[in-house]
Structure formats: structure tokens, C-alpha cells
Design an enzyme around this catalytic site. Structure first.
Site, PDB file in Angstrom:
ATOM      1  CB  SER A  94       9.232   4.817  15.386  1.00  0.00           C
ATOM      2  OG  SER A  94       8.159   4.475  16.211  1.00  0.00           O
ATOM      3  CG  LEU A  95      12.280   7.132  21.631  1.00  0.00           C
ATOM      4  CD1 LEU A  95      13.562   6.410  21.266  1.00  0.00           C
ATOM      5  CD2 LEU A  95      12.596   8.562  22.094  1.00  0.00           C
TER       6      LEU A  95
ATOM      7  CB  CYS B 296       0.830   6.624  11.441  1.00  0.00           C
ATOM      8  SG  CYS B 296       2.299   5.976  12.156  1.00  0.00           S
TER       9      CYS B 296
ATOM     10  CD  GLU C  90      -2.911  -1.223   2.287  1.00  0.00           C
ATOM     11  OE1 GLU C  90      -3.924  -1.892   2.115  1.00  0.00           O
ATOM     12  OE2 GLU C  90      -2.673  -0.594   3.340  1.00  0.00           O
TER      13      GLU C  90
ATOM     14  CB  CYS D  94       2.891   7.727   2.999  1.00  0.00           C
ATOM     15  SG  CYS D  94       3.375   6.565   4.283  1.00  0.00           S
TER      16      CYS D  94
ATOM     17  CB  CYS E 126       5.751  -2.051  16.298  1.00  0.00           C
ATOM     18  SG  CYS E 126       7.401  -1.581  15.743  1.00  0.00           S
TER      19      CYS E 126
ATOM     20  CB  CYS F 206       2.480  -1.484  13.650  1.00  0.00           C
ATOM     21  SG  CYS F 206       2.652  -1.374  11.871  1.00  0.00           S
TER      22      CYS F 206
ATOM     23  CB  CYS G 206       6.883  -4.870   8.892  1.00  0.00           C
ATOM     24  SG  CYS G 206       8.238  -4.087   9.796  1.00  0.00           S
TER      25      CYS G 206
ATOM     26  N   GLY H  71       6.720  -1.717   6.365  1.00  0.00           N
ATOM     27  CA  GLY H  71       8.095  -2.206   6.421  1.00  0.00           C
ATOM     28  C   GLY H  71       9.068  -1.283   7.124  1.00  0.00           C
ATOM     29  CD  GLU H  72      13.358  -0.007  10.086  1.00  0.00           C
ATOM     30  OE1 GLU H  72      12.668   0.391  11.017  1.00  0.00           O
ATOM     31  OE2 GLU H  72      14.128   0.761   9.437  1.00  0.00           O
TER      32      GLU H  72
ATOM     33  CG  ASN I  46      -3.921   6.721  13.445  1.00  0.00           C
ATOM     34  OD1 ASN I  46      -4.718   7.625  13.641  1.00  0.00           O
ATOM     35  ND2 ASN I  46      -2.663   6.943  13.070  1.00  0.00           N
TER      36      ASN I  46
HETATM   37  S1  SF4 Z   1       5.694   0.434  12.974  1.00  0.00           S
HETATM   38 FE1  SF4 Z   1       7.028   0.253  11.164  1.00  0.00          FE
HETATM   39  S2  SF4 Z   1       8.716  -1.040  11.926  1.00  0.00           S
HETATM   40 FE2  SF4 Z   1       7.040  -1.319  13.384  1.00  0.00          FE
HETATM   41  S3  SF4 Z   1       5.935  -3.130  12.632  1.00  0.00           S
HETATM   42 FE3  SF4 Z   1       4.948  -1.300  11.741  1.00  0.00          FE
HETATM   43  S4  SF4 Z   1       5.894  -1.067   9.738  1.00  0.00           S
HETATM   44 FE4  SF4 Z   1       7.229  -2.409  10.943  1.00  0.00          FE
END
Ligand code: SF4
Length: 364
Positions: free
Chosen positions: A233-234, A357, A109, A123, A134, A137, A130, A178-179, A309
Site C-alpha cells: 500500500s503506497l 477496504c 473480522e 479476506c 493510517c 483506515c 492495528c 492489521g499489518e 471507502n
Molecule cells: S490500512 Fe492496513 S496497515 Fe494501515 S491502519 Fe489499516 S489495517 Fe493497519
């Protein structure tokens, strides 16, 4: 959801896997590729083709300043693109999310955001799924399929550009699925394409790459560039809580992360963005604020607070996650401000199409 006809897309067909895709080749690689043909093409031809691809054409047929036999020859060896839009979702707030199908049937996406001044931001995703996981997410909950290649990254921008009537896309945020720093080699090639003045010419100052805190990738960017804007992203600056929310914290500890961010800042001269997804009742206490102030104090950083979100069914340590109340988020923000930090709040854009996000991978 609006289905999009794909009849007009002349992307690589599954029956033509041997064809090399040109959309992801930086200009120097395209020059080399065309030079190595049995009838080599000079660099100026590569520049013409590069410009056409950047303008968004999808077939060699449309490259009208190349003669017909050359277009046919190119078409027999190469493909312009490798992906196609399978669905388009529009939020009343102006956000558009595209679902894009890749050759191996993976779906990714990409999102087009517009602000009040009608500035457009793309974006972009760098992986299908990923591996970081996290807990807040949606993409992380899908697991990891594979890294995207440069063409698949660049084409997301081209698909979004085709939607963007009137105003050009001025900014890119690599904050999709993804990272990015776990796919740095292909991201680097894609950024070389997107920023080339012969083509799209997006300034690197207008590109933000958001990492969950991959220290080796930050060091690599520091040493080898490109020096784009960096966001990290902390979410929590308390090591134990961060590890539980973002498992990558276990192998990328906060003191070393801070050292890597400091080195990047010194080398690039850029302000760093520290992102914090605010989870109601989880990471918004005065102790959380104090830890964040301590982490950010010596950096030239802005803290971007992102109220979570909602995604249905997301659980943290046995309890459903919830977004923070406005009062909870504002109290946390003012604690950070009192501690001397610069704080911004991210727009809640794109929720209606699950394009905000942390929501990518969701079909509303
Ligand atoms: S926030 Fe970013 S790094 Fe973390 S799982 Fe989601 S996509 Fe991956």
C-alpha cells in the site's frame, strides 16, 4: 446484522485454557505434538486429523475414522478450534462479513468476496486492531490490541469456507485488520497450514499479502519465503505526504522500500501490486501521479487504485476525508497510464456491510 447461534461450535471454552488448539498447527508440528503424547500417535494419525480439521469439522467426535477411545483421549487434551462466529452480515452485492469472537473477547473480522464469475476470495485479518494508524483506515483508528496466532488466522478461513456453498474459495488476500508483516511468524505458520496439499491446498500463487510497507518484513519474506504474491500500500509516493497519511513511512522511507520490493521481485519472480487509496483532494494531483510513475517505473508492478471507502468521522489535517469523484479518480488513472503504468480499479464491494477496504472494525 444476523446473529449466529454458536451452540454447534465446539471451540475451546474459556474454562479450558490449558488445552492446546490444533487448527493452527502446520502438519509437521502436529506430527511432533502427537508423537510426544504419553501414548505416541504415528504420523499417519496426524495426517488424518489434519485432513479432518481442514475439512471444517469442529470436534474430535466428528473424526469418524478414529476409534472412540482415541477421540475421547484427544478431546481431553486438545481443542480443534479457538474462535466462533458472533455475527454475520451480508451485502446485497454478495459480500459476507463475519465478526469472530476470540477467547480473550477480542473481536476480529473476515470477509468473503465473490466476483462476477462466482470466484470466491477470503479476506483475512492478522491482528486485533492495528498499530500502523493510517489516517484513512477504520482499523487503524481502533488502536492495537494484539497479534493473532496461527489458529486464529486459519480459523477465519475455515469460518468463511463453511459459508461458501457451491464454489470453493480459490484465493486468499491477507488484507483484513492489521499489518501482516508485523506478525510474520504466525502468518507463516498459518500459510503453511492453508497451503498444505494434505489439507486445504491453497496454492501460494493464490495468496496475496498486503503490507503498508514494512521493509524488514519484505526482506524477511525475500530471504525466507514464502514467496506469495505481494501487495504494498503506497497511497502516496511523495515522502512527505505518505508520512502524513501513513506514519509507517517515517521509519520505512521510499528509496529503501523500493529497494526491498525490487529484491523481492527478483527473488520471487512475481509481479508486485502497488495499492493507492485515492482520497478526494489529497493525493490525486498531477504531481502525485508523477511521483507514483517515478516510484513504479523500474518495477514490474500493477497499480491498484482504490477510491476511499467512506468511514464516518475520519479527518485528515482538520478536514473530513472524502472519496474522490469519478472524474478525479479517472483523471489520476489516465495520468498513470500515460506514464506507462498498468492500472486496475478495485471493485467497491462490501460497502453495505462495512466490509470494503479500510472499513473493517465498523458495525453498520
Ligand atoms: S490500512 Fe492496513 S496497515 Fe494501515 S491502519 Fe489499516 S489495517 Fe493497519
Amino acid at each position: 446484522m444476523e446473529s449466529v447461534t454458536t451452540a454447534s461450535w465446539k471451540c475451546l471454552k474459556k474454562s479450558e485454557p490449558e488445552k492446546k488448539v490444533l487448527s493452527g498447527l502446520p502438519l509437521n508440528e502436529l506430527i511432533d505434538e502427537l508423537k510426544s503424547l504419553p501414548a505416541p500417535l504415528p504420523p499417519f494419525r496426524a495426517k488424518q486429523i489434519f485432513k479432518w480439521i481442514s475439512r471444517g469439522i469442529t470436534s474430535f467426535e466428528e473424526m469418524t475414522d478414529l476409534d472412540k477411545s482415541l477421540r475421547e483421549n484427544l478431546d481431553s487434551r486438545f481443542s480443534v478450534r479457538s474462535s466462533e462466529v458472533s455475527a454475520r452480515l451480508e451485502d446485497p452485492d454478495g459480500t459476507v462479513k463475519l465478526q469472530i469472537s476470540l477467547l480473550d473477547e477480542s473481536k476480529i473480522e473476515a470477509v468473503l468476496l465473490s466476483d462476477a464469475e462466482d470466484r470466491k476470495t477470503a479476506c483475512i485479518s492478522t491482528q486485533a486492531g492495528c498499530p500502523v494508524g493510517c489516517v484513512f483506515c477504520k482499523t487503524g483508528s481502533l488502536g492495537f490490541s494484539r497479534n493473532l496466532n496461527s489458529a486464529e488466522i486459519v480459523e477465519q478461513f475455515l469460518h468463511l469456507k463453511a459459508l461458501s456453498t457451491g464454489t470453493n474459495i480459490s484465493n486468499i488476500v491477507i488484507m483484513g485488520m492489521g499489518e501482516p508483516l508485523l506478525n510474520l511468524a504466525e502468518l507463516r505458520r498459518a500459510l503453511a497450514v492453508l497451503s498444505d496439499a494434505e489439507g486445504l491446498g491453497i496454492s501460494r500463487r493464490r495468496v496475496t499479502v498486503s503490507t503498508s510497507g514494512v521493509i524488514s518484513g519484505i526482506r524477511d519474506l525475500t530471504d525466507n519465503g514464502p514467496h506469495i504474491r505481494l501487495a504494498c500500500s503506497l497511497t502516496s509516493a511523495r515522502q512527505d505526504l505518505r508520512n502524513r497519511l501513513m506514519p509507517i513511512g517515517e521509519t520505512n522511507p521510499l528509496p529503501l522500500l523500493k529497494k526491498a520490493l525490487t529484491a523481492y521481485q527478483q527473488k520471487s519472480g512475481q509481479r508486485i501490486t502497488l495499492e493507492a487509496v485515492l482520497l478526494g483532494g489529497v493525493n490525486t494531483t498531477p504531481a502525485d501521479a508523477a511521483a507514483m510513475i517515478d516510484f513504479a517505473r523500474s518495477l514490474d508492478a500493477v497499480i491498484n487504485l482504490i477510491p476511499w471507502n467512506p468511514v464516518e468521522g475520519m479527518i485528515f489535517e482538520g478536514k473530513p476525508l472524502r472519496e474522490p469523484s469519478r472524474a478525479e479518480a479517472e483523471t489520476f488513472a489516465s495520468l498513470l497510464e500515460k506514464g506507462g503504468l498498468k492500472v486496475t480499479r478495485r471493485y467497491r464491494k462490501g460497502r453495505g456491510v462495512a466490509g470494503a477496504c479500510g472499513q473493517l472494525g465498523v458495525v453498520p
